[in-house]
Motif scaffolding. Structure first.
Motif, mmCIF file in Angstrom:
data_model
loop_
_atom_site.group_PDB
_atom_site.id
_atom_site.type_symbol
_atom_site.label_atom_id
_atom_site.label_comp_id
_atom_site.label_asym_id
_atom_site.label_seq_id
_atom_site.Cartn_x
_atom_site.Cartn_y
_atom_site.Cartn_z
ATOM 1 N N ILE A 13 0.837 -1.211 0.000
ATOM 2 C CA ILE A 13 0.000 0.000 0.000
ATOM 3 C C ILE A 13 0.866 1.253 0.000
ATOM 4 C CG2 ILE A 13 -0.232 0.314 2.506
ATOM 5 C CD1 ILE A 13 -3.222 0.859 1.993
ATOM 6 N N PHE A 14 2.122 1.092 0.509
ATOM 7 C CA PHE A 14 3.022 2.244 0.534
ATOM 8 C C PHE A 14 3.579 2.576 -0.856
ATOM 9 C CE2 PHE A 14 3.167 1.306 5.047
ATOM 10 C CZ PHE A 14 3.178 2.573 5.608
ATOM 11 N N THR A 15 3.369 1.677 -1.807
ATOM 12 C CA THR A 15 3.882 1.932 -3.158
ATOM 13 C C THR A 15 2.929 2.778 -3.987
ATOM 14 O OG1 THR A 15 2.887 -0.080 -4.064
ATOM 15 C CG2 THR A 15 5.104 -0.278 -3.117
ATOM 16 N N VAL A 21 -5.863 7.896 -5.579
ATOM 17 C CA VAL A 21 -5.979 6.447 -5.745
ATOM 18 C C VAL A 21 -5.842 5.758 -4.388
ATOM 19 C CG1 VAL A 21 -4.899 4.399 -6.756
ATOM 20 C CG2 VAL A 21 -5.167 6.478 -8.128
ATOM 21 N N LEU A 22 -4.855 6.196 -3.603
ATOM 22 C CA LEU A 22 -4.653 5.615 -2.275
ATOM 23 C C LEU A 22 -5.880 5.819 -1.396
ATOM 24 C CD1 LEU A 22 -2.822 4.338 -0.104
ATOM 25 C CD2 LEU A 22 -2.035 6.658 0.442
ATOM 26 N N LEU A 23 -6.460 7.014 -1.404
ATOM 27 C CA LEU A 23 -7.630 7.295 -0.568
ATOM 28 C C LEU A 23 -8.829 6.438 -0.976
ATOM 29 C CD1 LEU A 23 -7.419 11.187 -0.192
ATOM 30 C CD2 LEU A 23 -6.667 9.425 1.418
ATOM 31 N N HIS A 24 -9.009 6.235 -2.260
ATOM 32 C CA HIS A 24 -10.095 5.365 -2.715
ATOM 33 C C HIS A 24 -9.873 3.920 -2.235
ATOM 34 C CE1 HIS A 24 -12.951 7.573 -5.158
ATOM 35 N NE2 HIS A 24 -11.959 8.307 -5.658
ATOM 36 N N GLU A 25 -8.637 3.449 -2.300
ATOM 37 C CA GLU A 25 -8.323 2.105 -1.820
ATOM 38 C C GLU A 25 -8.591 1.995 -0.323
ATOM 39 O OE1 GLU A 25 -6.880 -0.947 -3.255
ATOM 40 O OE2 GLU A 25 -8.000 0.012 -4.870
ATOM 41 N N LEU A 140 -4.114 14.781 9.905
ATOM 42 C CA LEU A 140 -4.112 14.628 8.456
ATOM 43 C C LEU A 140 -5.494 14.757 7.841
ATOM 44 C CD1 LEU A 140 -1.690 11.575 8.230
ATOM 45 C CD2 LEU A 140 -1.127 14.000 7.995
ATOM 46 N N GLY A 141 -6.526 14.239 8.506
ATOM 47 C CA GLY A 141 -7.855 14.291 7.936
ATOM 48 C C GLY A 141 -8.826 13.430 8.710
ATOM 49 N N VAL A 142 -9.942 13.090 8.059
ATOM 50 C CA VAL A 142 -11.014 12.331 8.705
ATOM 51 C C VAL A 142 -11.587 11.337 7.695
ATOM 52 C CG1 VAL A 142 -13.327 12.464 9.694
ATOM 53 C CG2 VAL A 142 -11.618 14.177 10.295
ATOM 54 N N ILE A 143 -11.871 10.112 8.179
ATOM 55 C CA ILE A 143 -12.608 9.148 7.376
ATOM 56 C C ILE A 143 -13.983 8.953 8.021
ATOM 57 C CG2 ILE A 143 -11.520 7.203 8.604
ATOM 58 C CD1 ILE A 143 -11.803 5.596 5.989
ATOM 59 N N GLN A 144 -15.017 9.100 7.226
ATOM 60 C CA GLN A 144 -16.389 9.036 7.754
ATOM 61 C C GLN A 144 -17.156 7.934 7.016
ATOM 62 O OE1 GLN A 144 -19.446 12.366 7.229
ATOM 63 N NE2 GLN A 144 -18.794 12.660 9.355
ATOM 64 N N LEU A 174 -0.170 6.659 8.290
ATOM 65 C CA LEU A 174 1.207 6.529 7.812
ATOM 66 C C LEU A 174 1.244 6.463 6.281
ATOM 67 C CD1 LEU A 174 2.737 4.006 10.359
ATOM 68 C CD2 LEU A 174 3.383 6.396 10.057
ATOM 69 N N SER A 175 0.347 5.656 5.707
ATOM 70 C CA SER A 175 0.343 5.520 4.243
ATOM 71 C C SER A 175 -0.055 6.829 3.569
ATOM 72 C CB SER A 175 -0.590 4.386 3.821
ATOM 73 O OG SER A 175 -1.915 4.648 4.229
ATOM 74 N N ILE A 176 -1.032 7.549 4.168
ATOM 75 C CA ILE A 176 -1.443 8.844 3.612
ATOM 76 C C ILE A 176 -0.301 9.850 3.715
ATOM 77 C CG2 ILE A 176 -2.954 10.838 3.979
ATOM 78 C CD1 ILE A 176 -5.171 8.885 4.689
#
Length: 454
Positions: A13-15, A21-25, A140-144, A174-176
């Motif tokens: 996932i770090f790649t 794209v990462l956020l959608h995943e 960094l942000g919020v996931i809802q 970390l990935s974000i």
């Protein structure tokens, strides 16, 4: 569940370098873990939360697109935490769970209700998770996540769901953070590349201008270097006609004073003066056309160009006791800059004349041979003299810029350099030089031979 969790702890996932794209995943797999119908991710930017990605299994693709268009520029001010659930979750660093959006009294949830009304949707359960960097504590942000699904029915988020999202939020952060750093690094690299490109463009533009300026200077110097020669040619070509005009005018004046004037003779003499002045005028036109700079290439006859160069130099050649021997195929043509080519020939003739004057006594025969012929589908023009040739160690240098063997006599070394520039760049031809031994009129000679191959 362990198998599903493994995806978040997979270093692959770090790649993913593209942040969206990462956020959608992340949103997709988080929704799968806690089994919910919809979700969004907001990222912190300056003093607000900005909407980034949105997913909803209950909406049509058309409504999903409309929803994206409606909220793609959405910004939630961080100073208004009680108004926005996502803001309060981030500011308090707290996971917030709401069982029923329409029955809760702790939050207004105006945005949720407005969304439901527009898209005929019903939001019930909500879980909002802050994304905080585990080491740097950066927000960094919020996931809802919306509408927990239990056996295909809407339910409420459980303590287990809370534990799961709490457990994976650090890894998500970390990935974000890595993706954001990659984006920033890429932006810096792009900025550096743009700066480097601008500097390179500036340097190239400067070099091009300098080269154009230098070429213009060299070309001007070449013209100026040959102008003295041309003025000498004009003087030689005018001396005899002017002497004839002076003689005729003096004779007419004497006849009038001696009252020996004859009308018929006067008309003849005046006609001679007019014809002579026409010749002088044509001479000026010939030299003026020589100094015009061609801007358009054209097809022209090679023998005509050679004869023009010979006629422009014949006066000084005659005064130096130099004879031309011409052998020209009058049918051969070429394509290029006519006047510049004529100048090139004149430079070659001038060099031949200087070599002959320096190396051959006036009592001996001085020749310049010009041959124009076709060989192997190439047009060949050779200009040869009998001035004993060029020193072998100088043959490879005579076309170099600023190289001259006439520095004591004011030579600049630009004549032959310009000849090569014009021949190769504007005439689609090549030029070379060699020393040749040959026989003419049963006598052996040696001299330099310039060969132009079209």
């Amino acid at each position: 569940m362990d198998k599903e969790l493994k995806h978040f702890y997979d270093l692959s996932i770090f790649t993913i370098e593209d942040l969206d794209v990462l956020l959608h995943e992340i949103l997709k797999h988080t929704r799968e873990l806690v089994s919910c119908e919809a979700g969004s991710i907001y990222m912190k930017e300056k003093d607000y939360l900005a909407f980034h990605v949105f997913q909803n299994d209950a909406l049509t693709y058309e409504n999903i697109f409309k929803q994206y268009c409606n909220i793609k520029d959405l910004q939630l001010p961080l100073h208004d935490s009680r108004k926005y659930l996502a803001v309060e979750s981030l500011e308090l660093n707290k996971i917030i769970i709401i069982d029923n959006a329409y029955k809760t009294t702790g939050y207004e949830l105006l945005g949720v209700k407005e969304f439901d009304e527009i898209f005929d949707y019903k939001t019930y359960s909500i879980i909002t998770v802050p994304l905080i960097h585990p080491r740097e504590k950066t927000k960094l942000g919020v996931i809802q996540l919306l509408n927990k699904k239990i056996d295909n029915k809407i339910g409420v988020f459980t303590k287990k769901d809370k534990d799961i999202v709490s457990m994976i939020s650090s890894f998500i952060s970390l990935s974000i953070s890595k993706a954001q750093n990659d984006v920033q690094r890429l932006k810096r690299l792009n900025n550096q590349l743009e700066v480097a490109n601008k500097k390179l463009e500036s340097r190239v533009e400067k070099e091009v201008k300098e080269n154009e300026k230098m070429s213009a200077i060299i070309f001007h110097q070449s013209k100026m270097a040959s102008m003295g020669e041309m003025i000498g040619n004009i003087a030689h070509q005018w001396r005899q006609p002017l002497s004839s005009i002076s003689t005729i005018a003096s004779g007419m004046s004497l006849n009038i004073e001696m009252k020996n004037f004859e009308k018929h003779q006067a008309i003849t003499q005046l006609k001679q003066i007019v014809d002579t002045t026409k010749y002088l005028s044509q001479t000026i036109d010939d030299f003026r056309s020589f100094y015009k700079v061609d801007r358009a290439k054209e097809d022209f006859n090679l023998s005509d160009a050679v004869n023009k160069s010979v006629s422009l130099s014949i006066a000084t050649m005659s005064s130096s006791y130099i004879k031309f021997v011409l052998n020209l195929d009058e049918k051969l043509t070429t394509y290029g800059l006519r006047n510049e080519f004529t100048q090139s020939l004149l430079n070659l003739l001038t060099n031949a004349k200087d070599a002959l004057v320096e190396n051959i006594n006036v009592e001996e025969k001085r020749y310049i041979f010009i041959d124009l012929y076709k060989k192997d589908n190439n047009n060949i023009l050779q200009i040869k003299d009998n001035a004993k040739g060029i020193p072998t160690n100088l043959l490879d240098k005579i076309f170099l810029q600023h190289f001259t063997t006439k520095s004591q006599n004011g030579g600049t070394g630009i004549g032959l350099f310009m000849v090569k520039e014009i021949i190769e760049k504007h005439m689609n031809a090549t030029i070379s030089v060699s020393n040749e031994e040959f026989i003419f009129n049963d006598k052996n000679y040696k001299g330099a031979c310039f060969t132009i191959t079209f």
